[in-house]
Motif scaffolding. Structure first.
Motif, PDB file in Angstrom:
ATOM      1  N   MET A   1      17.908  -4.958  55.939  1.00  0.00           N
ATOM      2  CA  MET A   1      17.800  -6.159  56.764  1.00  0.00           C
ATOM      3  C   MET A   1      17.948  -5.818  58.245  1.00  0.00           C
ATOM      4  SD  MET A   1      16.910  -8.796  55.209  1.00  0.00           S
ATOM      5  CE  MET A   1      17.248 -10.031  56.440  1.00  0.00           C
TER       6      MET A   1
ATOM      7  N   ALA B   1      15.043  -6.720  60.814  1.00  0.00           N
ATOM      8  CA  ALA B   1      15.330  -7.583  61.970  1.00  0.00           C
ATOM      9  C   ALA B   1      14.951  -6.871  63.263  1.00  0.00           C
ATOM     10  CB  ALA B   1      16.805  -7.975  61.974  1.00  0.00           C
TER      11      ALA B   1
ATOM     12  N   PHE C   1      13.090 -24.449  69.465  1.00  0.00           N
ATOM     13  CA  PHE C   1      13.220 -23.877  68.135  1.00  0.00           C
ATOM     14  C   PHE C   1      14.665 -23.516  67.822  1.00  0.00           C
ATOM     15  CE2 PHE C   1      12.919 -20.228  65.283  1.00  0.00           C
ATOM     16  CZ  PHE C   1      12.108 -20.757  64.300  1.00  0.00           C
TER      17      PHE C   1
ATOM     18  N   TRP D   1      11.174  -6.697  63.586  1.00  0.00           N
ATOM     19  CA  TRP D   1      10.607  -7.998  63.945  1.00  0.00           C
ATOM     20  C   TRP D   1      10.858  -8.342  65.418  1.00  0.00           C
ATOM     21  CZ3 TRP D   1       8.345  -7.585  59.642  1.00  0.00           C
ATOM     22  CH2 TRP D   1       7.475  -8.572  59.190  1.00  0.00           C
ATOM     23  N   SER D   2      11.933  -7.750  65.998  1.00  0.00           N
ATOM     24  CA  SER D   2      12.272  -8.091  67.377  1.00  0.00           C
ATOM     25  C   SER D   2      11.612  -7.171  68.383  1.00  0.00           C
ATOM     26  CB  SER D   2      13.792  -8.005  67.579  1.00  0.00           C
ATOM     27  OG  SER D   2      14.446  -8.602  66.500  1.00  0.00           O
TER      28      SER D   2
ATOM     29  N   GLN E   1      16.386 -25.710  65.097  1.00  0.00           N
ATOM     30  CA  GLN E   1      16.108 -24.926  63.903  1.00  0.00           C
ATOM     31  C   GLN E   1      16.778 -25.504  62.655  1.00  0.00           C
ATOM     32  OE1 GLN E   1      17.784 -21.049  64.255  1.00  0.00           O
ATOM     33  NE2 GLN E   1      16.127 -20.065  63.184  1.00  0.00           N
TER      34      GLN E   1
ATOM     35  N   MET F   1      11.935 -28.857  56.326  1.00  0.00           N
ATOM     36  CA  MET F   1      10.948 -28.070  55.613  1.00  0.00           C
ATOM     37  C   MET F   1      11.327 -27.924  54.155  1.00  0.00           C
ATOM     38  SD  MET F   1       9.997 -25.133  58.385  1.00  0.00           S
ATOM     39  CE  MET F   1      10.134 -23.829  57.205  1.00  0.00           C
TER      40      MET F   1
ATOM     41  N   SER G   1      18.835 -10.864  52.210  1.00  0.00           N
ATOM     42  CA  SER G   1      19.724 -11.540  53.160  1.00  0.00           C
ATOM     43  C   SER G   1      20.771 -12.359  52.420  1.00  0.00           C
ATOM     44  CB  SER G   1      18.919 -12.426  54.107  1.00  0.00           C
ATOM     45  OG  SER G   1      18.330 -13.480  53.402  1.00  0.00           O
TER      46      SER G   1
ATOM     47  N   ALA H   1      20.270 -12.107  61.059  1.00  0.00           N
ATOM     48  CA  ALA H   1      19.051 -11.392  60.661  1.00  0.00           C
ATOM     49  C   ALA H   1      17.907 -12.383  60.435  1.00  0.00           C
ATOM     50  CB  ALA H   1      19.314 -10.587  59.392  1.00  0.00           C
ATOM     51  N   LYS H   2      18.216 -13.509  59.791  1.00  0.00           N
ATOM     52  CA  LYS H   2      17.163 -14.486  59.511  1.00  0.00           C
ATOM     53  C   LYS H   2      16.648 -15.125  60.794  1.00  0.00           C
ATOM     54  CE  LYS H   2      17.839 -17.197  55.777  1.00  0.00           C
ATOM     55  NZ  LYS H   2      18.686 -17.879  54.760  1.00  0.00           N
ATOM     56  N   SER H   3      17.542 -15.371  61.745  1.00  0.00           N
ATOM     57  CA  SER H   3      17.090 -15.960  63.012  1.00  0.00           C
ATOM     58  C   SER H   3      16.076 -15.060  63.698  1.00  0.00           C
ATOM     59  CB  SER H   3      18.267 -16.177  63.966  1.00  0.00           C
ATOM     60  OG  SER H   3      19.139 -17.111  63.415  1.00  0.00           O
ATOM     61  N   LEU H   4      16.349 -13.751  63.687  1.00  0.00           N
ATOM     62  CA  LEU H   4      15.435 -12.824  64.373  1.00  0.00           C
ATOM     63  C   LEU H   4      14.065 -12.798  63.696  1.00  0.00           C
ATOM     64  CD1 LEU H   4      17.711  -9.801  65.349  1.00  0.00           C
ATOM     65  CD2 LEU H   4      16.771 -11.597  66.813  1.00  0.00           C
ATOM     66  N   ILE H   5      14.059 -12.865  62.361  1.00  0.00           N
ATOM     67  CA  ILE H   5      12.771 -12.824  61.657  1.00  0.00           C
ATOM     68  C   ILE H   5      12.059 -14.173  61.764  1.00  0.00           C
ATOM     69  CG2 ILE H   5      11.725 -12.540  59.363  1.00  0.00           C
ATOM     70  CD1 ILE H   5      13.918 -10.472  58.808  1.00  0.00           C
ATOM     71  N   PHE H   6      12.850 -15.234  61.883  1.00  0.00           N
ATOM     72  CA  PHE H   6      12.285 -16.584  61.964  1.00  0.00           C
ATOM     73  C   PHE H   6      11.699 -16.861  63.352  1.00  0.00           C
ATOM     74  CE2 PHE H   6      13.359 -21.323  61.094  1.00  0.00           C
ATOM     75  CZ  PHE H   6      12.131 -21.508  60.502  1.00  0.00           C
TER      76      PHE H   6
ATOM     77  N   VAL I   1      12.324 -18.712  55.052  1.00  0.00           N
ATOM     78  CA  VAL I   1      13.209 -19.874  55.070  1.00  0.00           C
ATOM     79  C   VAL I   1      13.074 -20.679  53.781  1.00  0.00           C
ATOM     80  CG1 VAL I   1      13.469 -22.136  56.125  1.00  0.00           C
ATOM     81  CG2 VAL I   1      13.463 -20.111  57.534  1.00  0.00           C
TER      82      VAL I   1
END
Lengths: 287, 385
Positions: free
Chosen positions: A20, A24, A269, A27-28, A273, A280, B180, B191-196, B268
């Motif tokens: 993870m 992460a 966002f 993705w960043s 969120q 969703m 996660s 971690a989820k915030s960064l991917i989201f 998500v």
């Protein structure tokens, strides 16, 4: 043993943590690259990768001139205001119409109710491209002549966002206890009063969820803005697309422009969120 | 207008208290006030919005217009509904009960009809007409596009996008959701915030971001693109990545951008589905001696199947209409064209409205099975409610 347990008592999973963390980071990285490049001088950005500035932050030439260049020189400033003027009404107006429709679909019985709702579901899938040629006719000089103005785009986004909004709100409203509405009716409330005093306030989470999605969609939209707004009314996304098209000069402004276009949706966002995820997961998915 | 509302509002409550039968009779005052109110409101709103369009300079600044639009749009909608409701309530009770639902759905539905339903049929109509939609040409547009090699290569690319992107996004979403779930609460959130986060980024901005990854500099110069920097450090020559159509490499690199944008959405939804899997089903499987891998495939996956399909279909629909990423990055050159981009170029660069609308009709036919699926999905959900 105790070191391998987390606070809530579950075992720590080194594999999950490693994977993870890597994902992460992966993705960043692209966004971090953009942020760093946007503060580098033109010469620096062309002669070395952005990561060299990251590893040697004191040897690099940092500048904010890309931002001032994009904001005034490339007119991202007025694009930014246009984006707000387009996106805020185009987010709020559909919600009002959709909320009434969703109320009717949830709490009232009428003929062709199912048919109307199935039509809403069907048009959710229809590509918005179908509407361009006909709507250019209706809104353009041959029709109402409002193409190019904000109102044309508000109308289009209101129409395009409506099916999903009705669908999301109806799904949420049907989880509200029917007895509340029934008892309001017995107390002599009209549907109009029940809607305003009970159902609308109770639907705030779903409304916030849809508002976030719609705002992001309108702000980030390229097609509608490009086709239906004249150049002085155009949004920051169209400005960015035009800058992307011009190779060579102004390349250093591109990264700053991209960041200007990202910052508002990102703030929206991050702050909303919570609502969006709830909406969703409760609205779009139940199965 | 204001006088009308303030006079009518108390009347309604008085009547209801005085005489219960009153609500069942026709109330001409309500009908009249409601009708006039509606017409006046629509007229006033129409004029205001037209004024925004034709005389924007009279309002001083864009911010004033924006603020006025918000107030007028939202307030106007509320006022229209108020008068509409008054009008319908003024009708005899039996008629009123029957009409109120239609009054509630009318404004929203009218907009959907104007913006989506009518244009769908008009587009089908235009697809049989010439380049400026003034005369019918029969099936000529379809013959032209079916004879165009660019059309078929766009179809191939679209199919490739459809095969790869939704599957990868769902697979990625499941993996991230599962992993996660095993992190600490804060670690998971972070971690989820960064991917989201890329979900907030527009396709245009995403292409700007990824331009820094795919950038090319001449050999010998320092590579400023991340991919070329890695590639050259491994001993390769710098590549113009988005121009390499061998094995559809450039299309796949564009797909990476969409996967990057969409992964958070899948994560998500799937994550919340996985958290909804009852702990005792997992516990039972563990007691039976199942390994984590077996539990995942045989216990978790079947229970989140519905969500997997929903995510898949949603991403599939997005991919079917993929436009921005291709348009902004390559504009369909180097063999990366897709249907929606071809449509855009036919309609605006080539001014071939007939062929453009014919392309949309092809797209429309492609989504038809999905309409059927969505309706079936909705019916199943209603049955389970």
């Amino acid at each position: 043993m105790s070191r391998k347990l987390m606070k809530d008592g579950r075992p720590r999973s080194p594999f999950s943590i490693t994977v993870m963390a890597l994902l992460a980071l992966l993705w960043s990285i692209p966004t971090i690259g953009l942020l760093i490049t946007s503060f580098r001088t033109r010469d620096d950005a062309q002669s070395s990768g952005w990561w060299t500035a990251l590893f040697n932050p004191f040897g690099a030439n940092w500048t904010a001139s890309n931002y001032s260049g994009a904001w005034t020189g490339q007119d991202f400033g007025s694009g930014f205001i246009n984006s707000l003027v387009v996106a805020i009404p185009a987010t709020i107006i559909p919600i009002m119409f959709a909320a009434f429709a969703a109320y009717a679909f949830t709490f009232m019985d009428f003929r062709f109710k199912e048919l109307f709702f199935l039509l809403i579901i069907a048009v959710m899938v229809v590509p918005i491209q179908v509407s361009f040629q006909p709507m250019l006719g209706i809104l353009g000089p041959r029709g109402l002549g409002i193409s190019g103005q904000y109102i044309a785009v508000w109308l289009l986004h209101t129409g395009f966002g409506m099916p999903l909004c009705i669908y999301t709100l109806r799904n949420y409203m049907s989880t509200l206890p029917r007895s509340v509405v029934e008892s309001a009716k017995i107390d002599g409330c009209s549907h109009y009063q029940t809607f305003w005093r009970l159902v609308a306030p109770m639907s705030i989470p779903a409304i916030a969820a849809f508002a976030t999605l719609q705002f992001l969609w309108v702000w980030n939209d390229l097609l509608v803005a490009k086709l239906f707004l004249k150049s002085e009314n155009t949004t920051v996304i169209v400005k960015l697309q035009q800058l992307l098209g011009t190779q060579g000069q102004g390349q250093e402004l591109l990264t700053a422009g991209a960041f200007i276009s990202i910052i508002v949706p990102m703030i929206v966002f991050v702050t909303l969120q919570r609502f969006m995820i709830r909406g969703m997961t409760s609205g779009a998915v139940k199965g | 207008m204001t006088a009308g509302t303030s006079a009518a509002a108390p009347r309604q409550s008085l009547r209801a208290d005085d005489d219960p039968q009153a609500a069942l009779r026709t109330q001409p005052v309500k009908i009249a006030v409601g009708l006039v109110g509606m017409i006046l409101t629509v007229w006033a709103l129409g004029n205001l919005f037209l004024a925004f369009g034709f005389y924007p300079e009279k309002f001083g600044s864009k911010i004033v217009i924006g603020l006025l639009a918000i107030v007028a749009g939202v307030g106007g909608a509320a006022v229209i509904f108020y008068f509409l409701n008054m009008f319908v309530e003024g009708l005899p009770a039996r008629l009123s009960e029957g009409l109120i639902p239609y009054a509630f759905i009318l404004p929203g539905f009218a907009l959907v009809a104007l913006m989506l339903i009518y244009p769908t049929f008009q587009t089908i109509n235009y697809s049989f007409a010439n380049s400026d939609s003034t005369a019918y040409v029969g099936l000529q547009n379809y013959r032209t596009i079916f004879g165009d090699s660019e059309f078929w290569s766009s179809i191939v690319n679209n199919v490739l996008w459809l095969v790869i992107v939704p599957a990868v996004v769902v697979a990625f979403g499941v993996v991230v959701a599962v992993l996660s779930d095993k992190l600490s609460a804060n670690g998971e959130k972070f971690a989820k915030s960064l991917i989201f986060l890329p979900m907030a980024i527009s396709s245009v901005s995403a292409v700007s971001i990824w331009a820094l990854v795919y950038a090319y500099n001449n050999p010998g110069q320092a590579q400023t693109g991340l991919l070329n920097a890695i590639w050259t450090s491994l001993g390769g020559d710098p590549q113009t990545w988005l121009q390499i159509s061998t094995a559809k490499l450039n299309s796949i690199l564009l797909m990476v951008i969409l996967i990057w944008l969409q992964a958070g959405f899948a994560m998500v939804l799937l994550s919340s589905a996985i958290k909804g899997v009852p702990e005792d089903t997992l516990e039972a499987a563990r007691i039976d001696g199942a390994g984590e891998f077996q539990i995942f495939w045989q216990v978790v996956i079947p229970q989140i199947k519905g969500t997997i399909i929903t995510v898949f279909v949603t991403v599939f629909i997005t991919v079917l209409k993929i436009f921005d990423i291709v348009y902004v990055s390559t504009n369909g050159q180097y063999g990366t064209n897709v249907i929606a981009n071809l449509f855009f170029n036919k309609l605006f660069a080539a001014s071939e409205a007939g062929q453009a609308t014919a392309i949309v009709v092809v797209l429309l036919l492609a989504v038809t099975p999905l309409i059927w699926y969505q309706i079936k999905h909705f019916r199943d959900e209603e049955a389970n409610r």
